[in-house]
Write a protein that holds these residues in place. Structure first.
Motif, mmCIF file in Angstrom:
data_model
loop_
_atom_site.group_PDB
_atom_site.id
_atom_site.type_symbol
_atom_site.label_atom_id
_atom_site.label_comp_id
_atom_site.label_asym_id
_atom_site.label_seq_id
_atom_site.Cartn_x
_atom_site.Cartn_y
_atom_site.Cartn_z
ATOM 1 N N VAL A 181 47.512 35.039 32.894
ATOM 2 C CA VAL A 181 47.561 36.319 32.192
ATOM 3 C C VAL A 181 46.831 36.192 30.866
ATOM 4 C CG1 VAL A 181 49.053 38.016 31.076
ATOM 5 C CG2 VAL A 181 49.722 37.017 33.278
ATOM 6 N N HIS A 182 45.912 37.104 30.607
ATOM 7 C CA HIS A 182 45.136 37.098 29.370
ATOM 8 C C HIS A 182 45.417 38.369 28.574
ATOM 9 C CE1 HIS A 182 42.479 33.720 30.621
ATOM 10 N NE2 HIS A 182 42.744 34.195 31.827
ATOM 11 N N GLY A 183 45.326 38.267 27.248
ATOM 12 C CA GLY A 183 45.483 39.442 26.413
ATOM 13 C C GLY A 183 44.161 40.176 26.276
ATOM 14 N N SER A 184 44.230 41.448 25.934
ATOM 15 C CA SER A 184 43.049 42.267 25.671
ATOM 16 C C SER A 184 42.047 42.217 26.816
ATOM 17 C CB SER A 184 42.384 41.832 24.362
ATOM 18 O OG SER A 184 43.240 42.050 23.270
ATOM 19 N N VAL A 185 42.454 42.751 27.952
ATOM 20 C CA VAL A 185 41.565 42.778 29.115
ATOM 21 C C VAL A 185 41.627 44.136 29.795
ATOM 22 C CG1 VAL A 185 41.737 40.308 29.585
ATOM 23 C CG2 VAL A 185 43.346 41.872 30.654
ATOM 24 N N MET A 186 40.604 44.432 30.575
ATOM 25 C CA MET A 186 40.584 45.584 31.462
ATOM 26 C C MET A 186 40.207 45.110 32.856
ATOM 27 S SD MET A 186 38.648 48.684 29.500
ATOM 28 C CE MET A 186 39.056 49.202 27.834
ATOM 29 N N SER A 187 40.746 45.756 33.866
ATOM 30 C CA SER A 187 40.317 45.500 35.239
ATOM 31 C C SER A 187 40.055 46.833 35.910
ATOM 32 C CB SER A 187 41.382 44.715 36.014
ATOM 33 O OG SER A 187 42.537 45.509 36.221
ATOM 34 N N PHE A 188 39.090 46.839 36.839
ATOM 35 C CA PHE A 188 38.700 48.080 37.502
ATOM 36 C C PHE A 188 38.492 47.819 38.985
ATOM 37 C CE2 PHE A 188 37.234 52.234 37.961
ATOM 38 C CZ PHE A 188 36.026 52.274 38.626
ATOM 39 N N ASP A 189 39.112 48.617 39.840
ATOM 40 C CA ASP A 189 38.981 48.421 41.279
ATOM 41 C C ASP A 189 38.159 49.517 41.950
ATOM 42 O OD1 ASP A 189 40.636 50.621 41.325
ATOM 43 O OD2 ASP A 189 42.342 49.613 42.262
ATOM 44 N N GLY A 190 37.423 50.288 41.150
ATOM 45 C CA GLY A 190 36.619 51.374 41.689
ATOM 46 C C GLY A 190 37.256 52.734 41.499
ATOM 47 N N ARG A 191 38.560 52.758 41.182
ATOM 48 C CA ARG A 191 39.258 54.027 40.978
ATOM 49 C C ARG A 191 40.298 53.935 39.869
ATOM 50 N NH1 ARG A 191 41.547 56.807 46.287
ATOM 51 N NH2 ARG A 191 43.010 55.076 46.185
ATOM 52 N N HIS A 192 40.855 52.735 39.643
ATOM 53 C CA HIS A 192 41.878 52.550 38.626
ATOM 54 C C HIS A 192 41.362 51.606 37.543
ATOM 55 C CE1 HIS A 192 43.970 53.348 42.463
ATOM 56 N NE2 HIS A 192 44.799 54.067 41.731
ATOM 57 N N LEU A 193 41.377 52.078 36.305
ATOM 58 C CA LEU A 193 41.036 51.239 35.169
ATOM 59 C C LEU A 193 42.341 50.858 34.481
ATOM 60 C CD1 LEU A 193 38.841 50.026 33.286
ATOM 61 C CD2 LEU A 193 38.995 52.132 31.956
ATOM 62 N N LYS A 194 42.713 49.582 34.558
ATOM 63 C CA LYS A 194 43.944 49.105 33.944
ATOM 64 C C LYS A 194 43.603 48.348 32.670
ATOM 65 C CE LYS A 194 46.525 48.763 38.283
ATOM 66 N NZ LYS A 194 47.323 47.884 39.174
#
Length: 288
Positions: A181-194
């Motif tokens: 687990v990292h701080g200050s990150v974004m992930s994107f699966d093509g529809r959801h930006l977390k």
């Protein structure tokens, strides 16, 4: 940029199911006038003649790109958000694609590991500038132009953002490709930006890449936030993806509607000064 970074369909979009620390490369105070710009110790460049799609990523000790066009390498190096910010390129800058592997020396890598996330992003970009100058003989100058931009502001009804919760991030946060687990990150699966522990300025940068237009943070927000943004990308925002597969039936909201309804944010279209790059000279690199 950390982890898998981007795919290109029609425009600049994030790799489906990818992961990134939203910021990626100046050791010390950076490339001030007269200062030596940081550079990779070694770099291998080959012309890619078979690839489809492309990607680039920051590695633990350097940088890797597959089937990357020169224009996108320049966009990355100079943190440009749209093609209109580059002029003067020859025709082969779009048609020729390259595979690149670059690595830092041990001293640079040791210093790099001590940098903040923001400084590490600046450092990698400066290293790419050095690589382009050395191997592509790239020479540029900057010109400020009035171009279409978006101002990111509060929507009617106010913000709907949740302050970041470090305790929640430590147990339920976004994991990188290393499983940590990292701080200050974004992930994107093509529809959801977390997003996890993200300042709004980083969201503005991300939106710039999705929309192919500069997005300026005018919210006045200075904190860090956890949020999930769900929308259905338009044709010029890349493919609609679900679990790595194109989803032709997706009828979700546009990114403009999603920002307002889910985060209480709005994009106002306007014009403003944008830094652009004029290419004075560039050559095909010799392979090695």
């Amino acid at each position: 940029m950390t982890g898998r970074a981007v795919l290109r369909r029609k425009r600049f979009v994030l790799l489906a199911m990818g992961w990134m620390a939203v910021a990626v490369p100046v050791l010390g105070q950076g490339a001030a006038a007269g200062a030596k710009r940081p550079a990779y110790d070694v770099a291998a460049i080959k012309l890619n003649k078979v690839g489809r799609g492309w990607r680039f990523s920051g590695t633990a000790d350097g940088y890797s790109a597959t089937n990357a066009p020169l224009k996108m390498l320049i966009r990355y190096a100079y943190d440009l958000k749209m093609d209109d910010q580059i002029s003067g390129l020859p025709g082969w800058a779009d048609s020729a694609h390259f595979d690149i592997t670059a690595k830092m020396d041990e001293d640079t890598l040791a210093a790099f590991k001590k940098l903040s996330r923001e400084d590490s992003m600046k450092q990698r970009r400066l290293m790419m500038q050095s690589l382009l100058e050395d191997r592509f003989q790239l020479k540029v100058h900057h010109v400020s132009k009035q171009l279409p931009i978006f101002d990111l502001v509060a929507a009617k009804g106010g913000f709907k953002l949740k302050d970041a919760d470090p305790k929640n991030a430590s147990t339920n946060g976004i994991k990188g490709p290393d499983g940590v687990v990292h701080g200050s990150v974004m992930s994107f699966d093509g529809r959801h930006l977390k997003a996890q522990e993200i300042p709004i300025s980083d969201l503005a940068d991300m939106l710039s890449n999705f929309l192919n237009r500069e997005v300026v943070d005018k919210t006045g927000l200075t904190g860090k936030y956890d949020f999930t943004l769900e929308w259905s990308p338009e044709d010029n925002q890349g493919p609609k993806m679900l679990n790595g597969q194109q989803d032709a039936t997706d009828t979700g909201p546009s990114i403009f509607t999603a920002l307002q309804e889910q985060l209480g944010l709005k994009l106002d279209s306007t014009k403003g000064p944008v830094d652009t790059i004029v290419v004075d000279h560039v050559e095909m690199p010799s392979e090695n």
